[in-house]
Scaffold this active site. Structure first.
Site, PDB file in Angstrom:
ATOM      1  N   PRO A   2       0.806  -1.223   0.000  1.00 43.96           N
ATOM      2  CA  PRO A   2       0.000   0.000   0.000  1.00 43.96           C
ATOM      3  C   PRO A   2       0.845   1.282   0.000  1.00 43.96           C
ATOM      4  O   PRO A   2       1.560   1.567   0.943  1.00 43.96           O
ATOM      5  CB  PRO A   2      -0.832  -0.116   1.276  1.00 43.96           C
ATOM      6  CG  PRO A   2      -0.824  -1.560   1.611  1.00 43.96           C
ATOM      7  CD  PRO A   2       0.519  -2.050   1.155  1.00 43.96           C
ATOM      8  N   GLU A   3       0.764   2.013  -1.111  1.00 44.69           N
ATOM      9  CA  GLU A   3       1.347   3.356  -1.208  1.00 44.69           C
ATOM     10  C   GLU A   3       0.172   4.323  -1.149  1.00 44.69           C
ATOM     11  O   GLU A   3      -0.950   3.910  -0.847  1.00 44.69           O
ATOM     12  CB  GLU A   3       2.147   3.486  -2.510  1.00 44.69           C
ATOM     13  CG  GLU A   3       3.259   2.437  -2.629  1.00 44.69           C
ATOM     14  CD  GLU A   3       4.086   2.548  -3.899  1.00 44.69           C
ATOM     15  OE1 GLU A   3       4.161   3.645  -4.471  1.00 44.69           O
ATOM     16  OE2 GLU A   3       4.644   1.536  -4.326  1.00 44.69           O
TER      17      GLU A   3
END
Length: 273
Positions: A2-3
């Site tokens: 997750p960015e």
DNA sequence: AGTGGCTCCTGAGCGC
DNA sequence: TGCGCTCAGGAGCCAC
């Protein structure tokens, strides 16, 4: 992993499903490093509280609760927060279950790198890891001047600078490589060698890539799921990440793959300079 | 002060 | 089939 676009997608789907719901009780299945305080204390603090708001800062998700406490979640590599409307069986990597007045929220993390901490909402702005963060790239106030100023303080490679959360918040390996490709800048370039015109290109590329990532509900290269358990679709639009040795979608030449700033980096020697 | 390397952790993919 | 090796990586920490 997750960015920014993935955390934003989690935020949106979590808000849609759990806003205003009440935490009835919490089952802690694994709490050694992920949760900053002992499990029973964590459960006691959250019991009976309402989920009031969701915020995001960089890759951090901030969940505001009715007792003046904010739960700060960092998913790192494989963390997930998934809402199930019905009771749902635990999987091998479920670490905590938040039983709500309607449905339940499962926190799981295969690699156990994720972190959850509780802080008084009034002091959320003082949390060290958040204070250090650089500007939000999608914030209206974020200008190319600001990016230029941040970058001017960095030595090293532009790839390392983009991964540095104090320079700009929310980029990880995927979106950093994609933004550099779009801007036509080689990841190994020295940050200080960038011309103003290149910084403008990079600034625009970062904005576009992150926006498109959010519109596609994130990149599910492998493990990522949103809070409804759905995959994103941005992996279909990736130009370079995970494509080392394959044909460049821009020019057809094979893409280079090299460790830069300790991260696998993919780029095109022809399209980027 | 800035940088490079190590650490945490598990699963996938590979060669044999 | 199964073993053992390597790789993937965000961020905190440490040594230089």
């Amino acid at each position: 992993m997750p960015e920014l676009p993935e955390v934003e997608s989690i935020r949106l789907t979590l808000a849609k499903n759990t806003l205003g719901k009440k935490i009835i009780h919490i089952k802690i299945l694994w709490s050694s490093a992920a949760i900053s305080i002992p499990g029973y204390e964590f459960a006691e603090l959250l019991k009976g509280k309402f989920i009031e708001n969701f915020d995001r800062r960089g890759k951090y998700l901030l969940i505001g609760l009715s007792n003046g406490i904010t739960m700060i979640v960092h998913f790192r590599m494989t963390g997930r927060l998934i809402y199930y409307p019905e009771i749902h069986p635990l999987d091998k990597h479920t670490h905590a279950v938040f039983c709500l007045d309607e449905g339940e929220l499962h926190y799981s993390d295969i690699r156990k790198f994720g972190r959850i901490q509780l802080v008084p909402t009034a002091k959320a702005g003082e949390v060290a890891s958040l204070v250090k963060l650089g500007p939000e790239p999608l914030d209206e106030a974020f200008s190319f001047d600001q990016l230029g100023q941040s970058l001017s303080k960095k030595k090293g490679t532009i790839k390392a600078a983009l991964l540095d959360q104090t320079v700009i918040a929310g980029l990880g390996n995927i979106y950093a490589d994609e933004a550099l490709f779009r801007a036509g800048i080689l990841p190994e370039r020295n940050t200080r060698s960038l011309k103003v015109s290149e910084i403008i290109l990079l600034y625009n590329s970062i904005y576009e890539i992150l926006r498109e990532g959010i519109d596609a509900r994130g990149t599910s290269f492998r493990d990522y799921r949103d809070a409804e358990g759905n995959r994103g679709s941005f992996q279909e639009s990736l130009m370079v990440y995970g494509r080392g040795g394959q044909e460049c979608k821009g020019c057809g030449n094979p893409l280079e793959r090299k460790k830069i700033a300790g991260r696998t980096t993919v780029f095109c020697l022809h399209c980027q300079r």
